[in-house]
Design a protein around this motif. Structure first.
Motif, short mmCIF file in Angstrom:
data_model
loop_
_atom_site.label_atom_id
_atom_site.label_comp_id
_atom_site.label_asym_id
_atom_site.label_seq_id
_atom_site.Cartn_x
_atom_site.Cartn_y
_atom_site.Cartn_z
N ILE A 152 30.91 49.08 32.54
CA ILE A 152 29.28 49.49 32.31
C ILE A 152 29.05 49.12 31.02
N GLU A 153 28.04 48.40 30.80
CA GLU A 153 27.36 48.19 29.52
C GLU A 153 25.93 48.77 29.31
N THR A 154 25.84 49.16 28.20
CA THR A 154 24.54 49.64 28.13
C THR A 154 23.89 48.88 26.70
N GLY A 155 22.42 48.42 26.84
CA GLY A 155 21.81 47.96 25.51
C GLY A 155 21.55 48.88 24.30
N GLY A 156 20.78 48.49 23.54
CA GLY A 156 20.39 49.16 22.21
C GLY A 156 19.60 50.45 22.72
N ASP A 157 18.99 50.14 23.93
CA ASP A 157 17.94 51.24 24.52
C ASP A 157 18.64 51.88 25.75
N GLY A 158 19.66 51.69 26.00
CA GLY A 158 20.21 52.03 27.24
C GLY A 158 20.97 53.47 27.42
N PHE A 162 31.74 60.58 39.40
CA PHE A 162 32.84 60.21 40.26
C PHE A 162 33.24 61.08 41.39
N ILE A 163 33.94 60.44 42.30
CA ILE A 163 34.27 61.22 43.76
C ILE A 163 35.15 62.66 43.31
N ASP A 164 35.54 62.65 42.28
CA ASP A 164 36.50 63.75 42.09
C ASP A 164 35.43 64.85 41.11
N ASN A 165 34.14 64.70 41.22
CA ASN A 165 33.34 65.39 40.73
C ASN A 165 33.33 65.39 38.96
N THR A 166 33.87 64.35 38.46
CA THR A 166 33.74 64.22 37.03
C THR A 166 32.53 63.60 36.73
N VAL A 167 31.73 64.08 35.55
CA VAL A 167 30.40 63.62 35.30
C VAL A 167 30.52 62.72 33.97
N MET A 168 30.11 61.48 33.73
CA MET A 168 30.52 60.75 32.60
C MET A 168 28.86 60.08 32.49
N SER A 169 28.70 60.32 31.13
CA SER A 169 27.01 59.72 30.35
C SER A 169 27.52 58.82 29.38
N SER A 170 26.89 57.74 29.25
CA SER A 170 27.03 56.75 28.07
C SER A 170 25.65 56.47 27.62
N PRO A 207 23.52 54.52 24.26
CA PRO A 207 23.09 53.05 23.85
C PRO A 207 24.37 52.31 23.23
N ASP A 208 24.40 50.95 23.39
CA ASP A 208 25.39 49.96 22.96
C ASP A 208 26.85 50.57 23.27
N SER A 209 27.11 50.63 24.47
CA SER A 209 28.24 51.07 24.86
C SER A 209 28.87 50.15 26.12
N GLN A 210 30.35 50.05 25.92
CA GLN A 210 30.90 49.38 26.85
C GLN A 210 32.19 50.15 27.57
N ILE A 211 32.20 50.39 28.65
CA ILE A 211 33.43 51.22 29.24
C ILE A 211 33.81 50.43 30.50
N VAL A 212 35.07 50.51 30.56
CA VAL A 212 35.77 49.65 31.66
C VAL A 212 36.51 50.95 32.43
#
Length: 140
Positions: free
Chosen positions: A50-56, A62-70, A72-77
């Protein structure tokens, strides 16, 4: 019709692990080298980036109910994700290369403390059923 069969075959052994709940600005999913704009409702699979831009920004559940927020300018594998809904056990490893991420851990971290990990360029963090924020700065 052939394209649909290829897509189905590609995910036959790679079950959905999460779903995109919110998207703002530029956000993309990188899967098998192909980039697609992230949209609310899109499924996510193990090994997706998951990649976000400067304004993203993007919000994922997730299916186990984990919630993740990312932010601007992030990269998560989504490096590794296993979850057994019958006994709520599993494991999760995300690779946080840059940017910010906040998480509220779900069933995996609650049932097996330390089974959820976030890898950064300098450390691997074990999650023990909590909420947290990580910022990885690009040193280039």
């Amino acid at each position: 019709m052939t394209l649909l069969l290829l897509i189905s075959a590609a995910h036959a052994d790679n079950s959905q692990v999460a779903q995109i709940k919110t998207v703002s600005g530029q956000a993309e999913i990188v899967r098998n080298g192909a980039r697609t704009p992230a949209r609310v409702g899109d499924p996510l699979f193990e090994k997706d980036t998951i990649e976000t831009g400067g304004d993203g920004s993007i919000g994922i559940t997730f299916i186990d109910n984990t919630v993740m927020s990312s932010g601007p300018d992030s990269q998560i594998v989504l490096e590794d994700y296993k979850f057994n809904s019958s006994n709520f056990t599993g494991s999760m490893l995300t690779d946080m290369n840059r940017g910010t991420v906040s998480m509220i851990s779900g069933d995996i971290a609650r049932s097996t403390p330390g089974a959820m990990k976030v890898k950064t360029p300098t450390a691997i963090l074990g999650v023990r059923g909590t909420r947290f924020v990580i910022e990885v700065k690009d040193n280039h």
